[in-house]
Design a protein around this motif. Sequence first.
Motif, PDB file in Angstrom:
ATOM      1  N   ASP A 265      54.969  52.830  36.780  1.00 50.84           N
ATOM      2  CA  ASP A 265      56.397  52.576  37.002  1.00 50.84           C
ATOM      3  C   ASP A 265      56.589  52.295  38.495  1.00 50.84           C
ATOM      4  N   VAL A 268      59.237  54.032  40.975  1.00 47.00           N
ATOM      5  CA  VAL A 268      59.174  55.381  41.552  1.00 47.00           C
ATOM      6  C   VAL A 268      59.241  55.301  43.075  1.00 47.00           C
ATOM      7  N   PHE A 293      58.469  48.889  34.758  1.00 48.02           N
ATOM      8  CA  PHE A 293      59.320  50.056  34.976  1.00 48.02           C
ATOM      9  C   PHE A 293      60.001  50.410  33.664  1.00 48.02           C
ATOM     10  N   ARG A 296      65.031  54.061  32.510  1.00 51.91           N
ATOM     11  CA  ARG A 296      65.519  55.208  33.265  1.00 51.91           C
ATOM     12  C   ARG A 296      65.412  54.986  34.772  1.00 51.91           C
ATOM     13  N   THR A 297      64.346  54.324  35.230  1.00 51.51           N
ATOM     14  CA  THR A 297      64.139  54.164  36.682  1.00 51.51           C
ATOM     15  C   THR A 297      64.640  52.818  37.208  1.00 51.51           C
ATOM     16  N   ASP A 299      66.507  49.973  38.884  1.00 50.62           N
ATOM     17  CA  ASP A 299      67.452  50.011  39.992  1.00 50.62           C
ATOM     18  C   ASP A 299      67.775  48.578  40.404  1.00 50.62           C
ATOM     19  N   TYR A 334      66.000  58.200  27.916  1.00 53.17           N
ATOM     20  CA  TYR A 334      66.997  57.295  28.472  1.00 53.17           C
ATOM     21  C   TYR A 334      67.953  56.894  27.362  1.00 53.17           C
TER      22      TYR A 334
END
Length: 495
Positions: A265, A268, A293, A296-297, A299, A334
Amino acid sequence: MKVSFIVPCSNLTNYGVRTISSCLKLKGHQVRLVFVLVERNNFRGVLSQGILNELYELVSASGLIGISVMTNFLGYAEQITKAINSKNKSIPIVWGGAHPTVDPERCMQNVRIVCRGEGERSILELVDCLEESRPIEEIKNLWVYEGEKIHRNGVRGLIENLDVLPDPDYDLSSQFILKGQKFVPLDKNTLKDNMIKMGNKSRYSVFSSRGCPGKCHFCINDSLKDLYQKKGLFVRKRSVKRVIQELKNNIKTLGFESVCIQDEDFMVRTFEEIKEFCEEYKKEINLPFQCEFSPRTFDVNKVKQLIEVGLSRVQVGIQSVNEGTNYLLYNRKYSMEEIDRVVGFFSRYPEIICNLHFLVHNPWESEASLISSIRFVSKLSEVFNIKLYPLVFYPGTRLYDRAFSQGLIKDFFEDVVYKDWSQNRVKDSDYLTLIFYLLVFIRGRKVLYKKVVSFLFYILTSSFVRTVFKFPFILGFFRTLFSIIYLSKSENRPR
């Protein structure tokens, strides 16, 4: 000491073995890498006696032979080990990699030494001990047979500073590959031709971190986190400077045309780290790249920066849009809102290839759960690629334990090792899984408008149609017909 690593595989990435090889070479050891390249997904293949004889000749002068073992290649590892032992039992053989890490007891039936977990320091210590005729029974990470006793040593702490590790070994002068029925020296073109490509571009794979923030019940990281409990920070990151330096070194030497960041991922990394990476990558590398990724992560601000410096492909593990399936079966925490956030963002960037991964062939997933994923995909824009991955019960995972306890694993080789994780398993599909494959097939050809596709698959997943296809004759005919059409198209096979 002369050391040989044998790697049964279907592509030549093998980052872990290459890093261990570099560690040994830094200490003055001579290392030979031998890649037993086999057809993708051909997990039950048999190596000819001629191949095994030639392989033995390549490694027979070694003081240690290491075999890298992934679960699906266990059959090849056994064939190779038996062939070497039949000619010379005095050469110590160590198995390492994912499968020995999570299933050491089974592996000890084949070899006298097994390496669990990170192997860089343990294999170096093993080689030094063998060279100096010192005992090996207490080396951490190793399980060692001594007489009738197995020394089951614990693992040492995780490598905290990944920057101390050398670049993976791409010195092709000491590497060989099985090509047809012969082993030949590896060259640049053969290397690039047998790595996974990004589109039509040769692809160099790099890890900028180790470990995963998740603990999915179908993944080896679930077991590794338990193995390394209280042994250090599980997710560790290399410095951006060190990652860029590796890319400069090997891309310049080997001439790769794209980059794959193979971190579990990539998100992170902090915003500041992503910013630093983008600045250095644009200046020093400037090639198209891909990363992975989870919802949930994800961005937005990080991804926007990456797009500006060459991000052209992303891999996103959805697995299911049913929150109950993700939470309770997969332990992927998620929400649907987070999935929608990913989809909404990449729908505005059609130039980015966005691969969304879903799991199928799950015996515990409800019909309602699978229908929700099918209908979700049927409404998606065609800018998204859908990848279906059949669930395999890998040892060391919670789903393996559950499947074993419920009698779903009757024969370890047939039900696990030889279980094809590719889309060739379409021929074994139940009705709804078959419909999911059909949806991906139609989307890939863009033969129908999105609204037509959405309506069609709403009907195909309705209770009435599902009832009709419960008749074995009707389902059998449909499955056979679709399998012939689907699997005859090479572009549908896993890449």
